[in-house]
Scaffold this motif. Structure first.
Motif, PDB file in Angstrom:
ATOM      1  N   PRO A 152      20.387   4.091   0.622  1.00  0.00           N
ATOM      2  CA  PRO A 152      19.462   3.553  -0.695  1.00  0.00           C
ATOM      3  C   PRO A 152      18.021   3.869  -0.982  1.00  0.00           C
ATOM      4  N   ALA A 153      17.548   4.890  -1.882  1.00  0.00           N
ATOM      5  CA  ALA A 153      16.155   5.184  -2.021  1.00  0.00           C
ATOM      6  C   ALA A 153      15.483   3.101  -1.765  1.00  0.00           C
ATOM      7  N   GLY A 154      14.453   4.154  -1.239  1.00  0.00           N
ATOM      8  CA  GLY A 154      13.116   2.852  -0.766  1.00  0.00           C
ATOM      9  C   GLY A 154      12.449   2.368  -1.759  1.00  0.00           C
ATOM     10  N   PRO A 155      11.764   1.311  -2.415  1.00  0.00           N
ATOM     11  CA  PRO A 155      11.126   0.801  -2.585  1.00  0.00           C
ATOM     12  C   PRO A 155       9.013   1.337  -2.663  1.00  0.00           C
ATOM     13  N   GLY A 156       9.389   2.166  -1.439  1.00  0.00           N
ATOM     14  CA  GLY A 156       7.872   2.579  -0.972  1.00  0.00           C
ATOM     15  C   GLY A 156       7.058   0.909  -0.764  1.00  0.00           C
ATOM     16  N   ARG A 157       6.034   1.658  -0.250  1.00  0.00           N
ATOM     17  CA  ARG A 157       4.945   0.923   0.426  1.00  0.00           C
ATOM     18  C   ARG A 157       3.574   0.629  -1.626  1.00  0.00           C
ATOM     19  N   ALA A 158       3.252   0.256  -1.394  1.00  0.00           N
ATOM     20  CA  ALA A 158       2.169  -0.470  -3.190  1.00  0.00           C
ATOM     21  C   ALA A 158       0.896   0.585  -1.679  1.00  0.00           C
ATOM     22  N   PRO A 159       0.185   0.616  -3.101  1.00  0.00           N
ATOM     23  CA  PRO A 159      -1.428   1.285  -2.470  1.00  0.00           C
ATOM     24  C   PRO A 159      -2.080   0.265  -1.588  1.00  0.00           C
ATOM     25  N   LYS A 160      -2.921   0.896  -1.219  1.00  0.00           N
ATOM     26  CA  LYS A 160      -3.708   0.254  -0.309  1.00  0.00           C
ATOM     27  C   LYS A 160      -4.734  -0.921  -1.540  1.00  0.00           C
ATOM     28  N   GLY A 161      -4.935  -2.121  -2.036  1.00  0.00           N
ATOM     29  CA  GLY A 161      -5.915  -2.569  -2.607  1.00  0.00           C
ATOM     30  C   GLY A 161      -4.619  -3.634  -3.369  1.00  0.00           C
ATOM     31  N   ALA A 162      -3.396  -3.235  -3.514  1.00  0.00           N
ATOM     32  CA  ALA A 162      -2.635  -3.248  -4.995  1.00  0.00           C
ATOM     33  C   ALA A 162      -2.535  -4.763  -4.058  1.00  0.00           C
ATOM     34  N   ALA A 163      -2.017  -6.010  -4.925  1.00  0.00           N
ATOM     35  CA  ALA A 163      -1.487  -6.971  -5.449  1.00  0.00           C
ATOM     36  C   ALA A 163      -0.384  -7.351  -4.519  1.00  0.00           C
TER      37      ALA A 163
END
Length: 265
Positions: A253-264
């Motif tokens: 399935p499509a992955g959500p990916g990683r949040a940008p650095k510093g994101a909550a």
């Protein structure tokens, strides 16, 4: 790739490098959280061991693998986590031995398979070379999660070319798994090699839509180990730009990916 020996050798070396990283860890270090939600270092190695076992089944017993794929399709969002949970529950030394034994058995099976053989998989069927490339991609990507958890900076190697290759080849899959129509035209991908040598290029030289950047950053993007905002990967053209938002080199399935650095979180 007509001769799979090169990628099989590189898969062996990539696995050995990760083995060296985890072989001397304390039991408490195996429990460290990695960037993947709810996954520890042990979960990462357990997933590699589990996927190696699935690949070995696909190579040696297509009928039995078909039964496993039915289980996967019945629970597409949980079967991977369930496999990792089962392995992570083992004592670290037992888990490490299981991964070592499984990857050696898979190496042997792939080296003995006919070069033109094709095997079933969770995505498109795989040749010997593509199966080995997929395993190298996963080994590198999950190794990156472990390195991040341990605070280790790994030097990129020429083996990343295999990861970049599968990322480029998976372009249409990334669109399709999100129910999007893949672009009709090919893209040009030009990546700066880790050693600063000749750039790695994919696709027609005169393509209107292009992707450029360091090979390491591109590989982190397509394996979803870093957010696009934190990487020096650039697109020219609307379809190429959209691809960089959804790029995915792995089946499932499509992955959500990683949040940008510093994101909550």
């Amino acid at each position: 790739m007509s001769d799979p020996t090169v990628v099989l050798d590189d898969l062996r070396d990539e696995s050995h490098q990760l083995d060296q990283l985890v072989s001397e860890l304390s039991e408490s270090a195996w429990a460290l959280a990695t960037p993947a939600p709810r996954w520890s270092v042990a979960h990462q190695i357990a997933h590699l061991a589990w996927t190696d076992a699935a690949a070995l089944l696909a190579v040696t017993d297509a009928a039995a693998f078909a039964v496993e794929t039915e289980k996967a399709f019945a629970a597409p969002y949980s079967f991977v986590d369930e496999g990792a949970e089962a392995g992570a529950a083992l004592p670290p030394h037992e888990l490490l031995d299981r991964w070592r034994e499984g990857r050696e058995r898979l190496q042997l099976a792939l080296r003995e398979a006919p070069a033109k053989a094709r095997f079933p998989w969770y995505g498109p069927p795989m040749s010997v070379a593509s199966m080995a490339t997929g395993r190298l991609m996963e080994t590198w990507a999950h190794g990156q999660d472990i390195a991040d958890a341990l605070g280790v900076v790994r030097e990129p190697t020429a083996r990343l070319r295999h990861v970049a290759y599968i990322g480029v080849r998976a372009r249409d899959y990334a669109f399709g798994v999100r129910s999007l129509t893949p672009p009709a035209e090919a893209f040009r991908v030009e990546l700066t090699a880790p050693d600063g040598g000749e750039p790695w290029t994919f696709g027609p030289e005169d393509a209107a839509q292009r992707v450029t950047g360091p090979a390491l950053d591109f590989c982190l993007l397509v394996t979803q180990r870093a957010n696009r905002a934190d990487l020096d990967v650039r697109a020219q053209g609307p379809d190429a730009d959209q691809w960089l938002d959804i790029a995915q080199s792995f089946a499932g399935p499509a992955g959500p990916g990683r949040a940008p650095k510093g994101a909550a979180q």
